[in-house]
Design a protein around this motif. Structure first.
Motif, short mmCIF file in Angstrom:
data_model
loop_
_atom_site.label_atom_id
_atom_site.label_comp_id
_atom_site.label_asym_id
_atom_site.label_seq_id
_atom_site.Cartn_x
_atom_site.Cartn_y
_atom_site.Cartn_z
N ILE A 10 32.96 51.11 10.48
CA ILE A 10 31.70 50.52 10.03
C ILE A 10 31.88 49.04 9.75
O ILE A 10 31.07 48.20 10.15
CB ILE A 10 31.15 51.27 8.79
CG1 ILE A 10 30.73 52.68 9.20
CG2 ILE A 10 30.00 50.51 8.16
CD1 ILE A 10 30.37 53.57 8.04
N ILE A 11 32.95 48.68 9.05
CA ILE A 11 33.24 47.27 8.76
C ILE A 11 33.47 46.51 10.06
O ILE A 11 32.97 45.39 10.23
CB ILE A 11 34.44 47.14 7.81
CG1 ILE A 11 34.05 47.67 6.42
CG2 ILE A 11 34.91 45.69 7.72
CD1 ILE A 11 35.20 47.75 5.45
N THR A 12 34.20 47.11 11.01
CA THR A 12 34.46 46.46 12.29
C THR A 12 33.15 46.21 13.04
O THR A 12 32.96 45.15 13.64
CB THR A 12 35.40 47.34 13.14
OG1 THR A 12 36.60 47.58 12.40
CG2 THR A 12 35.74 46.67 14.44
N LEU A 13 32.25 47.16 13.02
CA LEU A 13 30.95 47.01 13.68
C LEU A 13 30.16 45.86 13.06
O LEU A 13 29.58 45.03 13.78
CB LEU A 13 30.16 48.31 13.58
CG LEU A 13 28.75 48.27 14.18
CD1 LEU A 13 28.83 48.14 15.69
CD2 LEU A 13 27.97 49.50 13.78
N ILE A 14 30.13 45.81 11.75
CA ILE A 14 29.37 44.76 11.05
C ILE A 14 29.97 43.38 11.35
O ILE A 14 29.25 42.44 11.68
CB ILE A 14 29.33 45.04 9.54
CG1 ILE A 14 28.48 46.28 9.27
CG2 ILE A 14 28.78 43.84 8.77
CD1 ILE A 14 28.56 46.80 7.85
N VAL A 15 31.29 43.27 11.26
CA VAL A 15 31.95 41.98 11.54
C VAL A 15 31.73 41.57 12.99
O VAL A 15 31.46 40.40 13.29
CB VAL A 15 33.46 42.05 11.20
CG1 VAL A 15 34.20 40.83 11.71
CG2 VAL A 15 33.65 42.20 9.69
N ALA A 17 29.20 42.40 14.96
CA ALA A 17 27.80 42.01 15.14
C ALA A 17 27.55 40.60 14.60
O ALA A 17 26.87 39.79 15.24
CB ALA A 17 26.88 43.00 14.44
N ILE A 18 28.12 40.30 13.46
CA ILE A 18 27.95 38.96 12.87
C ILE A 18 28.62 37.91 13.75
O ILE A 18 28.04 36.86 14.04
CB ILE A 18 28.50 38.92 11.43
CG1 ILE A 18 27.62 39.77 10.51
CG2 ILE A 18 28.58 37.49 10.90
CD1 ILE A 18 28.19 40.01 9.13
N ALA A 19 29.84 38.19 14.21
CA ALA A 19 30.55 37.24 15.08
C ALA A 19 29.79 37.06 16.39
O ALA A 19 29.65 35.93 16.88
CB ALA A 19 31.97 37.73 15.34
N PHE A 21 26.60 37.35 16.90
CA PHE A 21 25.40 36.55 16.64
C PHE A 21 25.72 35.06 16.61
O PHE A 21 25.05 34.25 17.24
CB PHE A 21 24.78 36.98 15.30
CG PHE A 21 23.65 36.11 14.86
CD1 PHE A 21 22.40 36.25 15.43
CD2 PHE A 21 23.83 35.14 13.88
CE1 PHE A 21 21.35 35.43 15.03
CE2 PHE A 21 22.80 34.33 13.47
CZ PHE A 21 21.55 34.48 14.05
N PHE A 22 26.79 34.69 15.89
CA PHE A 22 27.13 33.28 15.79
C PHE A 22 27.61 32.70 17.12
O PHE A 22 27.30 31.56 17.45
CB PHE A 22 28.15 33.04 14.67
CG PHE A 22 27.53 33.11 13.31
CD1 PHE A 22 26.65 32.13 12.88
CD2 PHE A 22 27.80 34.17 12.46
CE1 PHE A 22 26.05 32.19 11.64
CE2 PHE A 22 27.21 34.25 11.20
CZ PHE A 22 26.34 33.26 10.79
N VAL A 23 28.33 33.48 17.90
CA VAL A 23 28.75 33.02 19.23
C VAL A 23 27.51 32.83 20.11
O VAL A 23 27.41 31.84 20.85
CB VAL A 23 29.74 34.02 19.87
CG1 VAL A 23 29.95 33.73 21.34
CG2 VAL A 23 31.07 33.98 19.13
N GLY A 24 26.55 33.73 20.03
CA GLY A 24 25.32 33.61 20.81
C GLY A 24 24.51 32.38 20.42
O GLY A 24 23.99 31.67 21.28
N VAL A 25 24.41 32.11 19.14
CA VAL A 25 23.68 30.93 18.66
C VAL A 25 24.38 29.66 19.15
O VAL A 25 23.72 28.72 19.62
CB VAL A 25 23.57 30.93 17.12
CG1 VAL A 25 23.11 29.58 16.60
CG2 VAL A 25 22.63 32.03 16.68
#
Length: 73
Positions: A10-15, A17-19, A21-25
């Motif tokens: 779960i923690i790996t999934l959240i991290v 997803a956040i990473a 998102f920032f790479v996409g931005v």
């Protein structure tokens, strides 16, 4: 079944997803900055969206993009 077999994925999934998102931005911001100086790239993007820009519309779109501020965080 140990608790870490549930918590770590779960923690790996959240991290991830956040990473992602920032790479996409970051990637999108770089693409927009490149489009400001490359009219052919802007024309290509407009055609992909179904628009065919004439010279006047192209100049207006470039002017709007150059005036746009992309905030850095």
């Amino acid at each position: 079944m140990e608790w870490y077999n549930i918590v770590i994925p779960i923690i790996t999934l959240i991290v991830g997803a956040i990473a992602g998102f920032f790479v996409g931005v970051f990637y999108l911001r770089k693409q927009l900055e490149r489009m400001q100086s490359d009219p052919e790239m802007l024309q290509r993007m407009a055609k992909q969206m179904g628009y065919n820009l004439n010279n006047n519309q192209m100049k207006r779109a470039q002017h709007m993009m150059k005036n746009q501020k992309f905030p850095r965080k």
